[in-house]
Design a protein around this motif. Structure first.
Motif, PDB file in Angstrom:
ATOM      1  N   VAL A   7       0.841  -1.202   0.000  1.00  0.00           N
ATOM      2  CA  VAL A   7       0.000   0.000   0.000  1.00  0.00           C
ATOM      3  C   VAL A   7       0.879   1.255   0.000  1.00  0.00           C
ATOM      4  N   PHE A   8       1.939   1.249   0.804  1.00  0.00           N
ATOM      5  CA  PHE A   8       2.846   2.394   0.857  1.00  0.00           C
ATOM      6  C   PHE A   8       3.499   2.637  -0.505  1.00  0.00           C
ATOM      7  N   VAL A   9       3.929   1.575  -1.188  1.00  0.00           N
ATOM      8  CA  VAL A   9       4.563   1.709  -2.512  1.00  0.00           C
ATOM      9  C   VAL A   9       3.561   2.242  -3.528  1.00  0.00           C
ATOM     10  N   ILE A  10       2.326   1.757  -3.477  1.00  0.00           N
ATOM     11  CA  ILE A  10       1.300   2.235  -4.408  1.00  0.00           C
ATOM     12  C   ILE A  10       1.025   3.718  -4.181  1.00  0.00           C
ATOM     13  N   ILE A  11       0.885   4.131  -2.928  1.00  0.00           N
ATOM     14  CA  ILE A  11       0.638   5.542  -2.613  1.00  0.00           C
ATOM     15  C   ILE A  11       1.829   6.400  -3.045  1.00  0.00           C
ATOM     16  N   ALA A  12       3.042   5.912  -2.828  1.00  0.00           N
ATOM     17  CA  ALA A  12       4.234   6.657  -3.236  1.00  0.00           C
ATOM     18  C   ALA A  12       4.285   6.812  -4.754  1.00  0.00           C
ATOM     19  N   MET A  13       3.934   5.770  -5.502  1.00  0.00           N
ATOM     20  CA  MET A  13       3.934   5.862  -6.959  1.00  0.00           C
ATOM     21  C   MET A  13       2.869   6.849  -7.452  1.00  0.00           C
ATOM     22  N   ILE A  14       1.706   6.855  -6.822  1.00  0.00           N
ATOM     23  CA  ILE A  14       0.659   7.808  -7.188  1.00  0.00           C
ATOM     24  C   ILE A  14       1.144   9.232  -6.931  1.00  0.00           C
ATOM     25  N   MET A  15       1.774   9.460  -5.784  1.00  0.00           N
ATOM     26  CA  MET A  15       2.281  10.796  -5.461  1.00  0.00           C
ATOM     27  C   MET A  15       3.368  11.220  -6.448  1.00  0.00           C
ATOM     28  N   LEU A  16       4.222  10.286  -6.834  1.00  0.00           N
ATOM     29  CA  LEU A  16       5.263  10.586  -7.807  1.00  0.00           C
ATOM     30  C   LEU A  16       4.646  10.953  -9.166  1.00  0.00           C
ATOM     31  N   GLY A  17       3.613  10.241  -9.572  1.00  0.00           N
ATOM     32  CA  GLY A  17       2.915  10.555 -10.825  1.00  0.00           C
ATOM     33  C   GLY A  17       2.245  11.910 -10.786  1.00  0.00           C
ATOM     34  N   VAL A  18       1.610  12.229  -9.657  1.00  0.00           N
ATOM     35  CA  VAL A  18       0.963  13.541  -9.502  1.00  0.00           C
ATOM     36  C   VAL A  18       2.008  14.651  -9.585  1.00  0.00           C
ATOM     37  N   LEU A  19       3.147  14.471  -8.942  1.00  0.00           N
ATOM     38  CA  LEU A  19       4.218  15.468  -8.976  1.00  0.00           C
ATOM     39  C   LEU A  19       4.754  15.640 -10.399  1.00  0.00           C
ATOM     40  N   LEU A  20       4.945  14.551 -11.110  1.00  0.00           N
ATOM     41  CA  LEU A  20       5.438  14.623 -12.484  1.00  0.00           C
ATOM     42  C   LEU A  20       4.457  15.367 -13.386  1.00  0.00           C
ATOM     43  N   ILE A  21       3.177  15.047 -13.299  1.00  0.00           N
ATOM     44  CA  ILE A  21       2.170  15.721 -14.104  1.00  0.00           C
ATOM     45  C   ILE A  21       2.106  17.203 -13.748  1.00  0.00           C
ATOM     46  N   HIS A  22       2.192  17.523 -12.465  1.00  0.00           N
ATOM     47  CA  HIS A  22       2.164  18.919 -12.026  1.00  0.00           C
ATOM     48  C   HIS A  22       3.331  19.705 -12.622  1.00  0.00           C
ATOM     49  N   ARG A  23       4.518  19.125 -12.618  1.00  0.00           N
ATOM     50  CA  ARG A  23       5.700  19.804 -13.172  1.00  0.00           C
ATOM     51  C   ARG A  23       5.589  19.970 -14.683  1.00  0.00           C
ATOM     52  N   LEU A  24       5.104  18.938 -15.366  1.00  0.00           N
ATOM     53  CA  LEU A  24       4.943  19.038 -16.814  1.00  0.00           C
ATOM     54  C   LEU A  24       3.912  20.100 -17.196  1.00  0.00           C
ATOM     55  N   ASN A  25       2.830  20.202 -16.451  1.00  0.00           N
ATOM     56  CA  ASN A  25       1.828  21.242 -16.710  1.00  0.00           C
ATOM     57  C   ASN A  25       2.415  22.629 -16.478  1.00  0.00           C
ATOM     58  N   GLY A  26       3.243  22.767 -15.464  1.00  0.00           N
ATOM     59  CA  GLY A  26       3.880  24.058 -15.202  1.00  0.00           C
ATOM     60  C   GLY A  26       4.792  24.473 -16.345  1.00  0.00           C
TER      61      GLY A  26
END
Length: 76
Positions: A7-26
């Motif tokens: 569960v921790f790894v899945i949540i960490a991967m989701i957070m990493l994906g959200v951060l990547l998308i946020h940076r690309l949108n910026g």
């Protein structure tokens, strides 16, 4: 214990994906702001028009296409 780690790894991967998308949108928004009035894609929606020579006055223009008769439309 394995479930907690999964569960921790899945949540960490989701957070990493959200951060990547946020940076690309910026970055994308910065590019849009920097080139506000430029074309998004060069050449899209534009055609190069070649000048067509006017027909000489001694050559008549082509005759108009004949209109189909009502009977021909019913037969088809």
């Amino acid at each position: 214990m394995e479930t907690v780690i999964t569960v921790f790894v899945i949540i960490a991967m989701i957070m990493l994906g959200v951060l990547l998308i946020h940076r690309l949108n910026g970055r994308h928004n910065e590019r849009i702001a920097a080139f506000h009035y430029s074309d998004a894609l060069a050449g899209v929606g534009r055609r190069s028009r070649k000048s067509q020579p006017a027909s000489p006055p001694d050559h008549p223009s082509s005759p108009p296409h004949p209109q189909p008769r009502d009977g021909a439309a019913k037969d088809a």
